[in-house]
Design a protein around this motif. Structure first.
Motif, PDB file in Angstrom:
ATOM      1  N   UNK A  38       0.857  -1.178   0.000  1.00 53.70           N
ATOM      2  CA  UNK A  38       0.000   0.000   0.000  1.00 53.70           C
ATOM      3  C   UNK A  38       0.892   1.226   0.000  1.00 53.70           C
ATOM      4  N   UNK A  39       0.314   2.367  -0.308  1.00 49.42           N
ATOM      5  CA  UNK A  39       1.103   3.595  -0.364  1.00 49.42           C
ATOM      6  C   UNK A  39       0.515   4.666   0.544  1.00 49.42           C
ATOM      7  N   UNK A  40       1.377   5.570   0.966  1.00 48.00           N
ATOM      8  CA  UNK A  40       0.976   6.724   1.761  1.00 48.00           C
ATOM      9  C   UNK A  40       1.876   7.880   1.349  1.00 48.00           C
ATOM     10  N   UNK A  41       1.363   9.103   1.410  1.00 50.48           N
ATOM     11  CA  UNK A  41       2.114  10.265   0.947  1.00 50.48           C
ATOM     12  C   UNK A  41       2.238  11.287   2.069  1.00 50.48           C
ATOM     13  N   UNK A  95       4.521   0.409   1.603  1.00 51.05           N
ATOM     14  CA  UNK A  95       4.660  -0.376   2.827  1.00 51.05           C
ATOM     15  C   UNK A  95       3.824  -1.649   2.788  1.00 51.05           C
ATOM     16  N   UNK A  96       4.199  -2.567   3.668  1.00 52.76           N
ATOM     17  CA  UNK A  96       3.490  -3.841   3.817  1.00 52.76           C
ATOM     18  C   UNK A  96       2.509  -3.699   4.982  1.00 52.76           C
ATOM     19  N   UNK A 134      -1.176  13.587   3.023  1.00 51.75           N
ATOM     20  CA  UNK A 134      -2.063  13.630   1.870  1.00 51.75           C
ATOM     21  C   UNK A 134      -2.810  12.305   1.762  1.00 51.75           C
ATOM     22  N   UNK A 135      -4.077  12.359   2.172  1.00 48.12           N
ATOM     23  CA  UNK A 135      -4.861  11.134   2.293  1.00 48.12           C
ATOM     24  C   UNK A 135      -5.429  10.704   0.944  1.00 48.12           C
ATOM     25  N   UNK A 136      -5.543   9.379   0.806  1.00 50.41           N
ATOM     26  CA  UNK A 136      -6.044   8.783  -0.439  1.00 50.41           C
ATOM     27  C   UNK A 136      -7.404   8.122  -0.275  1.00 50.41           C
ATOM     28  N   UNK A 137      -7.842   7.959   0.959  1.00 48.58           N
ATOM     29  CA  UNK A 137      -9.155   7.381   1.252  1.00 48.58           C
ATOM     30  C   UNK A 137      -9.756   8.125   2.434  1.00 48.58           C
TER      31      UNK A 137
END
Length: 208
Positions: A38-41, A95-96, A134-137
């Motif tokens: 998954x990704x996070x910014x 990340x896992x 910066x959220x994606x959901x």
């Protein structure tokens, strides 16, 4: 141009990261890699430093330096560092989720920045060095806002100026910026120490 120059759980998470342990902060075994990604910014000022900090955290596969939040498509470092594109230096964390969760990433992030500063971090000044999540959901938005509110209630900081906004396009930075701390360790450490980043983090958050 770049210058040359609530509480207990955060400390435990930081210690866990620096130790590179195969166990969680509470002593329990860390979940094995799931193969999922998954990704996070996040923006934390100098992306060399933010990338280096996140890559210390078990469960993070990679942190990629880049630019986000601006108006120019696919900007260059020269354009962003001039402060005219509206972008922030940022990292995309891959990340896992079986090993580290999004809430843990957010909690960890706070301790790598000065959230009380506006449009600067340490010796780097300008909106390109602002901090942000910066959220994606919608779930990520709630996690980030709840974490910010808990941080304020803790009294550890008097204000939080880190922006929490929906993610926009993320543009990877030039290759020479990726893993800069590994490719140029002496220059990186000279910059980081000269910028006073760790000294200021110690004053805000206490010893790591």
């Amino acid at each position: 141009m770049r210058s040359k120059l609530r509480p207990l759980c955060l400390a435990a998470l930081w210690a866990f990261a620096l130790a590179g342990s195969a166990h969680a902060a509470d002593g329990s075994a860390v979940e094995p890699a799931s193969g999922e990604r998954e990704t996070a910014i996040f923006a934390g000022g100098c992306f060399w430093c933010t990338e280096a900090d996140f890559e210390k955290l078990p469960g993070v596969i990679e942190a990629e330096s880049g630019y986000t939040g601006g108006k120019e498509p696919d900007p260059s470092y020269a354009q962003v560092s001039a402060g005219n594109t509206g972008h922030a230096e940022a990292v995309r964390v891959i990340y896992d989720p079986a090993r580290v969760t999004y809430p843990q990433l957010v909690e960890y992030f706070w301790r790598t920045i000065d959230p009380t500063a506006r449009n600067r971090q340490f010796c780097d000044v300008g909106s390109q060095y602002r901090t942000g999540i910066y959220w994606q959901t919608e779930r990520e938005r709630k996690v980030a806002e709840d974490s910010r509110d808990a941080l304020l209630r803790s009294g550890k900081v008097s204000r939080v100026l880190t922006e929490i906004l929906p993610a926009t396009a993320f543009y990877p930075a030039e290759e020479y910026h990726q893993d800069y701390y590994k490719k140029n360790p002496l220059r990186y450490m000279y910059y980081r120490r000269g910028c006073g980043r760790d000294a200021q983090l110690g004053r805000i958050w206490g010893p790591r």
